[in-house]
Design a protein around this motif. Structure first.
Motif, PDB file in Angstrom:
ATOM      1  N   LYS A 254      -3.275  -0.072  -6.962  1.00 43.70           N
ATOM      2  CA  LYS A 254      -4.087  -1.090  -6.311  1.00 43.70           C
ATOM      3  C   LYS A 254      -5.384  -0.470  -5.823  1.00 43.70           C
ATOM      4  CE  LYS A 254      -1.965  -0.732  -1.758  1.00 43.70           C
ATOM      5  NZ  LYS A 254      -1.194  -1.376  -0.732  1.00 43.70           N
TER       6      LYS A 254
ATOM      7  N   TYR B 184      -1.198   5.817  -8.921  1.00 41.40           N
ATOM      8  CA  TYR B 184      -2.102   5.992  -7.782  1.00 41.40           C
ATOM      9  C   TYR B 184      -2.654   4.658  -7.287  1.00 41.40           C
ATOM     10  CZ  TYR B 184      -2.125  10.763  -9.487  1.00 41.40           C
ATOM     11  OH  TYR B 184      -1.744  12.001  -9.921  1.00 41.40           O
ATOM     12  N   ASP B 185      -2.990   4.638  -6.013  1.00 41.63           N
ATOM     13  CA  ASP B 185      -3.779   3.576  -5.410  1.00 41.63           C
ATOM     14  C   ASP B 185      -5.156   4.167  -5.145  1.00 41.63           C
ATOM     15  OD1 ASP B 185      -1.591   1.841  -5.378  1.00 41.63           O
ATOM     16  OD2 ASP B 185      -1.057   2.341  -3.319  1.00 41.63           O
TER      17      ASP B 185
ATOM     18  N   GLN C 156      -8.436   4.130  -2.862  1.00 37.17           N
ATOM     19  CA  GLN C 156      -8.982   3.712  -1.570  1.00 37.17           C
ATOM     20  C   GLN C 156     -10.475   4.004  -1.570  1.00 37.17           C
ATOM     21  OE1 GLN C 156      -6.656   6.032   1.175  1.00 37.17           O
ATOM     22  NE2 GLN C 156      -4.930   4.621   1.080  1.00 37.17           N
TER      23      GLN C 156
ATOM     24  N   VAL D  44      -4.531   8.018  -3.835  1.00 29.97           N
ATOM     25  CA  VAL D  44      -3.307   8.385  -3.114  1.00 29.97           C
ATOM     26  C   VAL D  44      -2.118   7.939  -3.957  1.00 29.97           C
ATOM     27  CG1 VAL D  44      -4.403   8.244  -0.825  1.00 29.97           C
ATOM     28  CG2 VAL D  44      -3.272   6.233  -1.775  1.00 29.97           C
ATOM     29  N   ASP D  45      -0.979   8.574  -3.719  1.00 28.69           N
ATOM     30  CA  ASP D  45       0.219   8.181  -4.450  1.00 28.69           C
ATOM     31  C   ASP D  45       0.470   6.694  -4.257  1.00 28.69           C
ATOM     32  OD1 ASP D  45       0.713  10.709  -5.450  1.00 28.69           O
ATOM     33  OD2 ASP D  45       2.001  11.272  -3.781  1.00 28.69           O
ATOM     34  N   GLU D  46       0.812   6.049  -5.334  1.00 31.51           N
ATOM     35  CA  GLU D  46       1.037   4.606  -5.321  1.00 31.51           C
ATOM     36  C   GLU D  46       2.164   4.249  -4.358  1.00 31.51           C
ATOM     37  OE1 GLU D  46       1.756   1.110  -8.646  1.00 31.51           O
ATOM     38  OE2 GLU D  46       2.136   3.186  -9.165  1.00 31.51           O
ATOM     39  N   GLU D  47       1.925   3.245  -3.537  1.00 33.74           N
ATOM     40  CA  GLU D  47       2.951   2.756  -2.623  1.00 33.74           C
ATOM     41  C   GLU D  47       3.872   1.803  -3.369  1.00 33.74           C
ATOM     42  OE1 GLU D  47       1.514   1.063   1.006  1.00 33.74           O
ATOM     43  OE2 GLU D  47       0.077   2.672   1.325  1.00 33.74           O
ATOM     44  N   PRO D  48       5.178   2.013  -3.247  1.00 30.74           N
ATOM     45  CA  PRO D  48       6.093   1.073  -3.906  1.00 30.74           C
ATOM     46  C   PRO D  48       5.957  -0.314  -3.304  1.00 30.74           C
ATOM     47  CG  PRO D  48       7.301   2.830  -2.761  1.00 30.74           C
ATOM     48  CD  PRO D  48       5.855   3.046  -2.525  1.00 30.74           C
ATOM     49  N   GLU D  49       6.118  -1.324  -4.152  1.00 23.53           N
ATOM     50  CA  GLU D  49       5.988  -2.702  -3.640  1.00 23.53           C
ATOM     51  C   GLU D  49       7.321  -3.270  -3.253  1.00 23.53           C
ATOM     52  OE1 GLU D  49       3.436  -5.285  -5.767  1.00 23.53           O
ATOM     53  OE2 GLU D  49       2.202  -3.641  -6.430  1.00 23.53           O
TER      54      GLU D  49
END
Length: 100
Positions: free
Chosen positions: A2, A77-78, A80, A95-100
């Protein structure tokens, strides 16, 4: 995968690229350079209205997006995007992708 864009970065893009509601910024990976997670590739963007975005974040009716061809660059990755007043420009941090 994202994209988040801080209000200060949004303002910078709007002022410097003369973005209007309905416009878009297409982000993609390009050869040469580096990011905090890519060596040999850097982030680029072009002012372009989205046609078939794979992912988009919309702030103040402006689309920040990438296409299917760019998935390889964003996978895992996300992105920012913030604004650095000393540099007077946007900063990009993966940054490492945050799980949804």
């Amino acid at each position: 995968m994202k994209i988040t864009v801080s209000p200060a970065a949004q303002k910078w893009y709007q002022n410097n690229l003369e973005l209007k509601p309905g416009d878009g910024l297409h982000f993609y990976g390009k050869v040469y350079g580096r990011t905090n997670v890519h060596f040999g590739f850097s982030l680029a963007f072009v002012k372009q209205k989205p046609q078939h975005p794979y992912y988009q974040a919309v702030y103040q009716e402006i689309s920040y997006y990438f296409d299917e061809d760019d998935i390889w660059f964003f996978t895992g990755y996300d992105l920012q995007i913030d604004y650095d007043a000393d540099y007077d420009g946007p900063t990009y941090t993966f940054v490492d992708e945050e799980p949804e």
